[in-house]
Design a protein around this motif. Structure first.
Motif, PDB file in Angstrom:
ATOM      1  N   ASP A 130       0.854  -1.172   0.000  1.00  0.00           N
ATOM      2  CA  ASP A 130       0.000   0.000   0.000  1.00  0.00           C
ATOM      3  C   ASP A 130       0.898   1.232   0.000  1.00  0.00           C
ATOM      4  N   GLU A 131       0.778   2.062  -1.031  1.00  0.00           N
ATOM      5  CA  GLU A 131       1.663   3.223  -1.168  1.00  0.00           C
ATOM      6  C   GLU A 131       1.570   4.184   0.001  1.00  0.00           C
ATOM      7  N   SER A 132       0.436   4.214   0.675  1.00  0.00           N
ATOM      8  CA  SER A 132       0.298   5.145   1.800  1.00  0.00           C
ATOM      9  C   SER A 132       1.154   4.729   2.991  1.00  0.00           C
ATOM     10  N   THR A 133       1.650   3.480   2.992  1.00  0.00           N
ATOM     11  CA  THR A 133       2.470   3.020   4.107  1.00  0.00           C
ATOM     12  C   THR A 133       3.956   3.059   3.799  1.00  0.00           C
ATOM     13  N   VAL A 134       4.313   3.370   2.565  1.00  0.00           N
ATOM     14  CA  VAL A 134       5.724   3.431   2.189  1.00  0.00           C
ATOM     15  C   VAL A 134       6.253   4.811   2.569  1.00  0.00           C
ATOM     16  N   PRO A 135       7.236   4.861   3.452  1.00  0.00           N
ATOM     17  CA  PRO A 135       7.737   6.175   3.862  1.00  0.00           C
ATOM     18  C   PRO A 135       8.510   6.847   2.722  1.00  0.00           C
ATOM     19  N   THR A 162      10.512  15.923  -1.245  1.00  0.00           N
ATOM     20  CA  THR A 162       9.377  15.121  -1.701  1.00  0.00           C
ATOM     21  C   THR A 162       8.096  15.933  -1.630  1.00  0.00           C
ATOM     22  N   PRO A 163       7.120  15.549  -2.454  1.00  0.00           N
ATOM     23  CA  PRO A 163       5.827  16.255  -2.386  1.00  0.00           C
ATOM     24  C   PRO A 163       5.119  15.931  -1.074  1.00  0.00           C
ATOM     25  N   ALA A 164       4.228  16.823  -0.708  1.00  0.00           N
ATOM     26  CA  ALA A 164       3.411  16.581   0.474  1.00  0.00           C
ATOM     27  C   ALA A 164       2.433  15.446   0.178  1.00  0.00           C
ATOM     28  N   PRO A 165       2.142  14.619   1.165  1.00  0.00           N
ATOM     29  CA  PRO A 165       1.175  13.543   0.941  1.00  0.00           C
ATOM     30  C   PRO A 165      -0.179  14.114   0.508  1.00  0.00           C
ATOM     31  N   LYS A 166      -0.834  13.410  -0.411  1.00  0.00           N
ATOM     32  CA  LYS A 166      -2.163  13.822  -0.875  1.00  0.00           C
ATOM     33  C   LYS A 166      -3.204  13.272   0.072  1.00  0.00           C
ATOM     34  N   ARG A 167      -4.167  14.050   0.315  1.00  0.00           N
ATOM     35  CA  ARG A 167      -5.262  13.629   1.228  1.00  0.00           C
ATOM     36  C   ARG A 167      -6.507  13.362   0.437  1.00  0.00           C
TER      37      ARG A 167
END
Length: 157
Positions: free
Chosen positions: A3-8, A152-157
């Motif tokens: 899951d890409e949201s868990t990859v730091p 890096t870009p900010a995480p997308k919500r």
């Protein structure tokens, strides 16, 4: 599959904005001056995106894709930008700017051939061409800051 949201994201190595603020501001000012002199928001974002694709700058890709969308750029053009030569979606002026962008970005390999420069000169006034070159140089410098520092870009919500 992860899951890409868990990859730091890779850790930021150094912040030039914080540690060399005068230099970082001058790069941003140079970019703004080039953009103002070119006065073509579509070409500006295509150039910024194409150089950032070549250089692999995630931060700049995210930023300029968002900026392009906000300025009304069409998704199919953004989706095919990396293969712009193989699509019918770009004008002769945009193609000339993209070819120059690629050649300047890869200057050690290309040496910016006369044919590439001359084609750009057909589509841009001397003042526009000067600002286009300045823009290409500025985004390449910013890409190098972003890649080197692991911005890096900010995480997308």
């Amino acid at each position: 599959m992860t899951d890409e949201s868990t990859v730091p994201a890779p850790a930021l190595r150094i912040s030039l904005r914080d540690r060399a603020p005068e230099f970082y501001r001058s790069l941003l000012d140079a970019s703004r001056a080039a953009i103002a002199g070119l006065a073509d928001p579509v070409v500006t974002e295509l150039v910024n995106l194409r150089a950032s694709q070549i250089n692999g700058c995630a931060f700049c890709l995210d930023r300029h894709a968002s900026d392009a969308r906000a300025k009304g750029e069409q998704e199919h053009r953004l989706d095919t930008l990396a293969a712009w030569r193989e699509t019918p979606y770009f004008t002769a002026r945009e193609r000339a700017a993209l070819a120059l962008t690629e050649s300047v970005t890869l200057v050690a390999e290309t040496r910016v051939p006369n044919a590439v420069f001359d084609e750009a000169a057909k589509h841009f006034s001397e003042a526009e061409l000067a600002h286009l070159i300045a823009l290409i140089c500025a985004i390449n410098a910013l890409n190098r800051v972003g890649v080197t520092s692991r911005l890096t870009p900010a995480p997308k919500r």
